[in-house]
Design a protein around this motif. Structure first.
Motif, PDB file in Angstrom:
ATOM      1  N   HIS A   3      31.847 -10.635  17.939  1.00  0.00           N
ATOM      2  CA  HIS A   3      32.237 -12.585  17.296  1.00  0.00           C
ATOM      3  C   HIS A   3      33.004 -12.246  15.792  1.00  0.00           C
ATOM      4  N   ASN A   4      33.158 -11.072  15.467  1.00  0.00           N
ATOM      5  CA  ASN A   4      34.507 -10.320  14.449  1.00  0.00           C
ATOM      6  C   ASN A   4      35.175 -10.619  14.818  1.00  0.00           C
ATOM      7  N   ALA A   5      35.637  -9.732  16.679  1.00  0.00           N
ATOM      8  CA  ALA A   5      36.888  -9.211  16.564  1.00  0.00           C
ATOM      9  C   ALA A   5      37.740 -10.170  17.214  1.00  0.00           C
ATOM     10  N   ALA A   6      39.066 -11.026  16.907  1.00  0.00           N
ATOM     11  CA  ALA A   6      39.588 -11.962  16.909  1.00  0.00           C
ATOM     12  C   ALA A   6      39.909 -11.815  18.874  1.00  0.00           C
ATOM     13  N   PRO A   7      39.630 -12.737  20.119  1.00  0.00           N
ATOM     14  CA  PRO A   7      39.135 -12.935  21.617  1.00  0.00           C
ATOM     15  C   PRO A   7      40.604 -12.856  21.323  1.00  0.00           C
ATOM     16  N   HIS A  74      48.172  -7.376  22.228  1.00  0.00           N
ATOM     17  CA  HIS A  74      47.488  -8.264  21.071  1.00  0.00           C
ATOM     18  C   HIS A  74      46.211  -7.997  20.595  1.00  0.00           C
ATOM     19  N   ALA A  75      45.314  -6.696  21.171  1.00  0.00           N
ATOM     20  CA  ALA A  75      43.984  -6.530  20.960  1.00  0.00           C
ATOM     21  C   ALA A  75      43.647  -6.046  19.250  1.00  0.00           C
ATOM     22  N   GLY A  76      43.405  -6.871  19.344  1.00  0.00           N
ATOM     23  CA  GLY A  76      42.409  -7.283  17.129  1.00  0.00           C
ATOM     24  C   GLY A  76      43.056  -8.164  17.097  1.00  0.00           C
ATOM     25  N   ARG A  77      44.308  -8.957  17.338  1.00  0.00           N
ATOM     26  CA  ARG A  77      44.370  -9.610  16.788  1.00  0.00           C
ATOM     27  C   ARG A  77      44.529 -10.867  17.300  1.00  0.00           C
ATOM     28  N   GLY A  78      44.113 -11.319  18.401  1.00  0.00           N
ATOM     29  CA  GLY A  78      43.949 -12.242  19.163  1.00  0.00           C
ATOM     30  C   GLY A  78      44.755 -12.273  19.919  1.00  0.00           C
ATOM     31  N   GLY A  79      44.735 -13.580  21.095  1.00  0.00           N
ATOM     32  CA  GLY A  79      45.385 -14.626  21.983  1.00  0.00           C
ATOM     33  C   GLY A  79      44.862 -14.806  22.818  1.00  0.00           C
ATOM     34  N   VAL A  80      46.027 -15.581  23.335  1.00  0.00           N
ATOM     35  CA  VAL A  80      45.695 -16.800  24.728  1.00  0.00           C
ATOM     36  C   VAL A  80      46.606 -16.645  25.243  1.00  0.00           C
ATOM     37  N   ALA A 165      32.354 -22.378  24.100  1.00  0.00           N
ATOM     38  CA  ALA A 165      31.940 -21.163  25.504  1.00  0.00           C
ATOM     39  C   ALA A 165      32.694 -20.246  24.220  1.00  0.00           C
ATOM     40  N   VAL A 166      34.133 -20.330  23.836  1.00  0.00           N
ATOM     41  CA  VAL A 166      34.680 -19.719  23.278  1.00  0.00           C
ATOM     42  C   VAL A 166      33.673 -18.616  21.823  1.00  0.00           C
ATOM     43  N   GLU A 167      33.303 -19.980  20.747  1.00  0.00           N
ATOM     44  CA  GLU A 167      32.331 -19.581  20.061  1.00  0.00           C
ATOM     45  C   GLU A 167      30.670 -19.098  20.224  1.00  0.00           C
TER      46      GLU A 167
END
Length: 169
Positions: A3-7, A74-80, A165-167
């Motif tokens: 849950h700490n990782a940016a999705p 974007h791994a580690g920083r998150g993105g969609v 769902a993401v949460e």
């Protein structure tokens, strides 16, 4: 998934399911970068779809590689990013870049989606290809990181379901 990782969220589904609308809204709410899968298609792929011909795996390979590269960047920083990701093997290719990848399948009836496609203006994807996408769709399996989200409500309601769902991931 931590849950700490940016999705890294892949908003998936057939054309007309609302991927762009919901994907942009999720990225804005999470304050992460957004990318549109259509922008990764080659001019040849766009021309093929505009002509009413479905893409095959060979057409999709460089497109999926480009989306996977965006996810890796974007791994580690998150993105969609939006991506139809209709088949399990396509999702496996995208998920291989990071354990942070999470799929949101925007799911609705063929009738609802066909109605949306009929009202859409200025997009290269013709309504005539919807059935080929529905036929190709392999729903998320229990061992895949993701969730199916109903598109029966408003875009705001769908976005709220997607964020929940993401949460819960």
């Amino acid at each position: 998934m931590s849950h700490n990782a940016a999705p890294l969220i892949v908003v998936m589904g057939v054309s007309g399911s609302g991927k762009t609308t919901v994907g942009r809204a999720i990225a804005q709410r999470l304050a992460v970068p957004y990318a549109e899968a259509d922008d990764f298609h080659s001019p040849r792929n766009v021309a093929k779809m505009r002509a009413g011909a479905p893409l095959d795996d060979e057409d999709r390979r460089p497109w999926l590689d480009a989306i996977a590269a965006w996810l890796a960047e974007h791994a580690g920083r998150g993105g969609v990013v939006t991506c139809s990701a209709l088949r399990r093997r396509y999702r496996d290719r995208l998920a291989a870049v990071s354990p942070e990848v999470f799929f949101l399948h925007l799911d609705g009836s063929a009738e609802l989606i066909a109605g949306r496609l009929a009202e859409r203006k200025g997009h290269f994807m013709p309504t005539s290809l919807l059935q080929s996408q529905i036929d190709a769709l392999e729903p998320l399996e229990a061992d895949e990181p993701g969730a199916a989200v109903s598109i029966d409500g408003t875009p705001e309601q769908t976005t709220a379901l997607a964020l929940a769902a993401v949460e819960d991931r």
